[in-house]
Design a protein around this motif. Structure first.
Motif, PDB file in Angstrom:
ATOM      1  N   SER A  88     -13.669   8.407 -12.029  1.00 21.68           N
ATOM      2  CA  SER A  88     -14.768   8.146 -12.963  1.00 21.68           C
ATOM      3  C   SER A  88     -15.452   9.447 -13.345  1.00 21.68           C
ATOM      4  CB  SER A  88     -15.788   7.200 -12.305  1.00 21.68           C
ATOM      5  OG  SER A  88     -16.547   7.906 -11.334  1.00 21.68           O
ATOM      6  N   ASN A  89     -16.480   9.324 -14.167  1.00 17.93           N
ATOM      7  CA  ASN A  89     -17.269  10.499 -14.538  1.00 17.93           C
ATOM      8  C   ASN A  89     -18.011  11.088 -13.344  1.00 17.93           C
ATOM      9  OD1 ASN A  89     -16.506  10.232 -17.226  1.00 17.93           O
ATOM     10  ND2 ASN A  89     -18.235   8.905 -17.717  1.00 17.93           N
ATOM     11  N   HIS A  90     -18.117  10.301 -12.273  1.00 19.72           N
ATOM     12  CA  HIS A  90     -18.818  10.747 -11.067  1.00 19.72           C
ATOM     13  C   HIS A  90     -17.850  11.096  -9.948  1.00 19.72           C
ATOM     14  CE1 HIS A  90     -22.570   9.519 -12.948  1.00 19.72           C
ATOM     15  NE2 HIS A  90     -22.021   8.352 -13.219  1.00 19.72           N
ATOM     16  N   GLY A  91     -16.587  11.335 -10.308  1.00 19.58           N
ATOM     17  CA  GLY A  91     -15.606  11.716  -9.305  1.00 19.58           C
ATOM     18  C   GLY A  91     -14.752  10.546  -8.853  1.00 19.58           C
ATOM     19  N   VAL A  92     -14.047  10.736  -7.752  1.00 17.20           N
ATOM     20  CA  VAL A  92     -13.175   9.698  -7.206  1.00 17.20           C
ATOM     21  C   VAL A  92     -14.030   8.683  -6.445  1.00 17.20           C
ATOM     22  CG1 VAL A  92     -11.379   9.232  -5.497  1.00 17.20           C
ATOM     23  CG2 VAL A  92     -11.139  11.159  -7.068  1.00 17.20           C
ATOM     24  N   LYS A  93     -13.799   7.403  -6.743  1.00 19.60           N
ATOM     25  CA  LYS A  93     -14.500   6.327  -6.052  1.00 19.60           C
ATOM     26  C   LYS A  93     -13.461   5.387  -5.421  1.00 19.60           C
ATOM     27  CE  LYS A  93     -18.560   7.806  -7.170  1.00 19.60           C
ATOM     28  NZ  LYS A  93     -19.460   8.381  -6.135  1.00 19.60           N
ATOM     29  N   ILE A  94     -13.601   5.179  -4.124  1.00 20.88           N
ATOM     30  CA  ILE A  94     -12.640   4.354  -3.392  1.00 20.88           C
ATOM     31  C   ILE A  94     -12.895   2.880  -3.678  1.00 20.88           C
ATOM     32  CG2 ILE A  94     -11.787   3.721  -1.107  1.00 20.88           C
ATOM     33  CD1 ILE A  94     -11.133   6.616  -1.991  1.00 20.88           C
ATOM     34  N   ILE A  95     -11.834   2.160  -3.985  1.00 17.06           N
ATOM     35  CA  ILE A  95     -11.912   0.707  -4.149  1.00 17.06           C
ATOM     36  C   ILE A  95     -11.651   0.026  -2.817  1.00 17.06           C
ATOM     37  CG2 ILE A  95     -11.039  -1.304  -5.405  1.00 17.06           C
ATOM     38  CD1 ILE A  95     -12.490   0.807  -7.145  1.00 17.06           C
ATOM     39  N   GLU A  96     -10.508   0.311  -2.188  1.00 11.73           N
ATOM     40  CA  GLU A  96     -10.192  -0.220  -0.864  1.00 11.73           C
ATOM     41  C   GLU A  96      -9.028   0.566  -0.275  1.00 11.73           C
ATOM     42  OE1 GLU A  96      -7.441  -4.048  -1.555  1.00 11.73           O
ATOM     43  OE2 GLU A  96      -9.418  -4.240  -2.509  1.00 11.73           O
ATOM     44  N   THR A  97      -8.772   0.349   1.007  1.00 17.02           N
ATOM     45  CA  THR A  97      -7.664   1.034   1.662  1.00 17.02           C
ATOM     46  C   THR A  97      -7.122   0.165   2.788  1.00 17.02           C
ATOM     47  OG1 THR A  97      -6.971   3.148   2.640  1.00 17.02           O
ATOM     48  CG2 THR A  97      -9.096   2.268   3.344  1.00 17.02           C
ATOM     49  N   HIS A  98      -5.877   0.416   3.170  1.00 21.06           N
ATOM     50  CA  HIS A  98      -5.197  -0.380   4.202  1.00 21.06           C
ATOM     51  C   HIS A  98      -4.251   0.521   4.985  1.00 21.06           C
ATOM     52  CE1 HIS A  98      -6.350  -3.929   1.713  1.00 21.06           C
ATOM     53  NE2 HIS A  98      -6.079  -3.106   0.727  1.00 21.06           N
ATOM     54  N   ASN A  99      -4.066   0.251   6.269  1.00 19.81           N
ATOM     55  CA  ASN A  99      -3.122   1.042   7.063  1.00 19.81           C
ATOM     56  C   ASN A  99      -1.729   0.397   7.022  1.00 19.81           C
ATOM     57  OD1 ASN A  99      -4.196  -1.115   8.797  1.00 19.81           O
ATOM     58  ND2 ASN A  99      -3.039  -0.135  10.458  1.00 19.81           N
ATOM     59  N   ARG A 100      -1.182   0.373   5.833  1.00 15.39           N
ATOM     60  CA  ARG A 100       0.152  -0.174   5.580  1.00 15.39           C
ATOM     61  C   ARG A 100       0.653   0.410   4.271  1.00 15.39           C
ATOM     62  NH1 ARG A 100      -0.713  -3.276   1.269  1.00 15.39           N
ATOM     63  NH2 ARG A 100      -2.562  -4.592   1.094  1.00 15.39           N
ATOM     64  N   PRO A 101       1.935   0.259   3.969  1.00 12.48           N
ATOM     65  CA  PRO A 101       2.418   0.685   2.652  1.00 12.48           C
ATOM     66  C   PRO A 101       1.934  -0.270   1.570  1.00 12.48           C
ATOM     67  CG  PRO A 101       4.164  -0.429   3.842  1.00 12.48           C
ATOM     68  CD  PRO A 101       3.023  -0.287   4.805  1.00 12.48           C
ATOM     69  N   GLY A 102       1.898   0.201   0.344  1.00 13.37           N
ATOM     70  CA  GLY A 102       1.530  -0.659  -0.771  1.00 13.37           C
ATOM     71  C   GLY A 102       2.589  -1.713  -1.023  1.00 13.37           C
ATOM     72  N   GLY A 103       2.146  -2.869  -1.500  1.00 21.26           N
ATOM     73  CA  GLY A 103       3.073  -3.919  -1.896  1.00 21.26           C
ATOM     74  C   GLY A 103       3.452  -3.767  -3.357  1.00 21.26           C
ATOM     75  N   ASP A 104       3.817  -4.877  -3.977  1.00 19.15           N
ATOM     76  CA  ASP A 104       4.099  -4.895  -5.422  1.00 19.15           C
ATOM     77  C   ASP A 104       5.229  -3.963  -5.834  1.00 19.15           C
ATOM     78  OD1 ASP A 104       2.399  -6.856  -6.174  1.00 19.15           O
ATOM     79  OD2 ASP A 104       1.057  -5.610  -7.359  1.00 19.15           O
ATOM     80  N   GLY A 105       6.204  -3.751  -4.947  1.00 22.77           N
ATOM     81  CA  GLY A 105       7.336  -2.905  -5.327  1.00 22.77           C
ATOM     82  C   GLY A 105       7.056  -1.424  -5.289  1.00 22.77           C
ATOM     83  N   ILE A 106       5.867  -1.016  -4.837  1.00 28.03           N
ATOM     84  CA  ILE A 106       5.543   0.413  -4.795  1.00 28.03           C
ATOM     85  C   ILE A 106       6.510   1.157  -3.880  1.00 28.03           C
ATOM     86  CG2 ILE A 106       3.810   2.060  -3.979  1.00 28.03           C
ATOM     87  CD1 ILE A 106       1.679   0.234  -5.173  1.00 28.03           C
ATOM     88  N   ALA A 107       6.937   0.519  -2.789  1.00 28.69           N
ATOM     89  CA  ALA A 107       7.898   1.168  -1.894  1.00 28.69           C
ATOM     90  C   ALA A 107       9.196   1.498  -2.618  1.00 28.69           C
ATOM     91  CB  ALA A 107       8.180   0.278  -0.685  1.00 28.69           C
ATOM     92  N   ASP A 108       9.591   0.669  -3.566  1.00 29.14           N
ATOM     93  CA  ASP A 108      10.800   0.941  -4.343  1.00 29.14           C
ATOM     94  C   ASP A 108      10.599   2.146  -5.256  1.00 29.14           C
ATOM     95  OD1 ASP A 108      12.435  -1.394  -3.478  1.00 29.14           O
ATOM     96  OD2 ASP A 108      10.799  -2.504  -4.409  1.00 29.14           O
ATOM     97  N   LEU A 109       9.406   2.275  -5.827  1.00 23.83           N
ATOM     98  CA  LEU A 109       9.109   3.430  -6.676  1.00 23.83           C
ATOM     99  C   LEU A 109       9.118   4.718  -5.854  1.00 23.83           C
ATOM    100  CD1 LEU A 109       6.209   2.034  -8.910  1.00 23.83           C
ATOM    101  CD2 LEU A 109       8.681   1.614  -9.055  1.00 23.83           C
ATOM    102  N   VAL A 110       8.587   4.653  -4.623  1.00 24.15           N
ATOM    103  CA  VAL A 110       8.609   5.812  -3.733  1.00 24.15           C
ATOM    104  C   VAL A 110      10.043   6.197  -3.392  1.00 24.15           C
ATOM    105  CG1 VAL A 110       8.014   6.616  -1.408  1.00 24.15           C
ATOM    106  CG2 VAL A 110       6.312   5.383  -2.772  1.00 24.15           C
ATOM    107  N   ALA A 111      10.883   5.199  -3.135  1.00 26.21           N
ATOM    108  CA  ALA A 111      12.288   5.479  -2.816  1.00 26.21           C
ATOM    109  C   ALA A 111      12.985   6.186  -3.971  1.00 26.21           C
ATOM    110  CB  ALA A 111      13.011   4.187  -2.473  1.00 26.21           C
ATOM    111  N   ILE A 112      12.703   5.749  -5.197  1.00 32.63           N
ATOM    112  CA  ILE A 112      13.368   6.320  -6.371  1.00 32.63           C
ATOM    113  C   ILE A 112      12.881   7.744  -6.643  1.00 32.63           C
ATOM    114  CG2 ILE A 112      13.596   6.121  -8.889  1.00 32.63           C
ATOM    115  CD1 ILE A 112      13.419   3.033  -8.469  1.00 32.63           C
TER     116      ILE A 112
END
Length: 387
Positions: free
Chosen positions: A252-276
């Motif tokens: 944002s205009n005020h810098g990085v703002k955290i929405i949420e975080t988790h101690n796991r890999p992202g879902g939604d196929g993100i692991a496949d994007l990382v692999a590629i």
């Protein structure tokens, strides 16, 4: 000795079996993962692992005699039970307190307010009427979300204080932050946090995620560096020292703002994007880190990759289409339609209302971005409104 995997999906079970260890699957009733059990190698137990008293008995009577090397989970519902079992068994893991604060959005906000307030936003516990009123008085738009929700379930933007009456205990109100949203995959070892990938996010409807792209097309080098630094500050503030993390944030205009975080890999196929794009088996690394698994000889397959999720208007499915041609320099890696003719599609209110996906790889992020836009514009699933 073996590896205990809590709450595994079928896909995660298959990945876990590549680690070369006997596995003990701990599943909720109704799971189909035990169908994948390797005879004379793996075991499976069904129990309500959400109940810590049940976990304590299970650890003492079943797991302790087997002396497992580690307990791990990469699914949201299994993270805290895995940490509890690890504590009871004395195996390497992220502590229960750290897992709890990363899963509970209210606890996370309270801790960030103390340790890294520059990364957080104004917030209010739904049970505190005065704090809620003050939040609405100071901001034109407010987000409400379940304290422990997932899959964009129950996330709403509110524009008036009187709407807050509909949301009570179990919710958190947060200042709405404008700006593009990203997710960050990171891997930590002994308190050192390495950013694996920054992923550009597309949303629709009630903040439901409909696309992910890496690398992003919308970040400058300076903004990328700021994101990486902010994620490290976040993980330090929350106390994460080892393993994967998936962090969602806005610039944002005020810098990085955290929405949420988790101690796991992202879902939604993100692991496949990382692999590629990174050449890392992100699921395997996220499962195997307590056994000493670490990134080794990464070999990217493409410069960029994206996943787009198909959506459709509410109604009855009348037609679905085959994979579409996309632009030069882009390859369709995977394509799936999860509905068939006659099925009913609901209004897009959570990730569960999406109807399929396509994963593409390409020579550039812009090429993948254009392919996602083209696929999103096509009526992949056609519906007819129910009269």
């Amino acid at each position: 000795m073996s590896l205990v995997v809590v709450g595994a999906s079928t896909n995660i079970a298959r990945v876990a079996q590549t680690l070369g260890e006997p596995l003990i699957f701990v599943q909720l009733p109704g799971s189909h993962v035990p169908d994948l059990i390797r005879d004379d190698v793996d075991e499976a137990f069904t129990l309500d692992f959400r109940d810590e008293r049940v976990l304590a008995r299970f650890a003492e009577e079943i797991l302790s005699p087997r002396r497992p090397k580690a307990v791990v989970s990469v699914t949201e519902g299994g993270l805290q039970p895995a940490a509890v079992l690890s504590t009871l068994l004395g195996t390497p893991a992220t502590s229960v307190d750290v897992v709890r604060v990363m899963r509970d959005k209210l606890l996370m906000r309270e801790l960030l307010a103390q340790r890294a307030p520059q990364l957080s936003v104004a917030f209010a516990d739904a049970r505190d009427e005065d704090a809620v009123a003050k939040l609405f008085a100071g901001h034109d738009h407010v987000i409400v979300k379940p304290v422990s929700g997932t899959a964009s379930e129950g996330v709403r933007r509110l524009d008036a204080a009187d709407e807050a009456r509909l949301y009570t205990d179990g919710n958190i109100f947060e200042e709405y932050v404008d700006g593009p949203e990203y997710s960050v995959e990171s891997f930590s070892r002994a308190g050192r946090h390495d950013v694996v990938a920054i992923v550009e996010k597309g949303v629709a409807g009630h903040f439901v995620e409909v696309s992910h792209l890496t690398p992003p097309t919308t970040l400058t080098a300076g903004e990328s560096n700021l994101i990486e630094r902010s994620v490290r500050e976040l993980l330090d503030a929350l106390g994460l020292r080892d393993g994967p993390a998936h962090t969602e944030l806005k610039v944002s205009n005020h810098g990085v703002k955290i929405i949420e975080t988790h101690n796991r890999p992202g879902g939604d196929g993100i692991a496949d994007l990382v692999a590629i794009t990174c050449g890392l088996d992100w699921r395997r690394l996220s499962l195997g880190w307590p056994l000493g698994e670490s990134p080794v000889d990464p070999r990217p397959r493409a410069n960029a990759a994206a996943i787009t999720y198909f959506t459709a208007p509410p109604g009855t499915v009348t037609r679905t289409t085959e994979p579409a041609c996309v632009s030069d320099g882009v390859t369709v890696e995977d394509w799936a339609i999860e509905v068939k003719v006659g099925d009913v599609v609901n209004d897009l209110r959570s990730s569960r209302d999406r109807v399929g996906w396509a994963i593409v790889s390409g020579t550039s992020a812009q090429a993948c971005h254009s392919a996602v836009a083209a696929l999103r514009a096509q009526p992949v699933v056609v519906t007819e409104a129910v009269s």
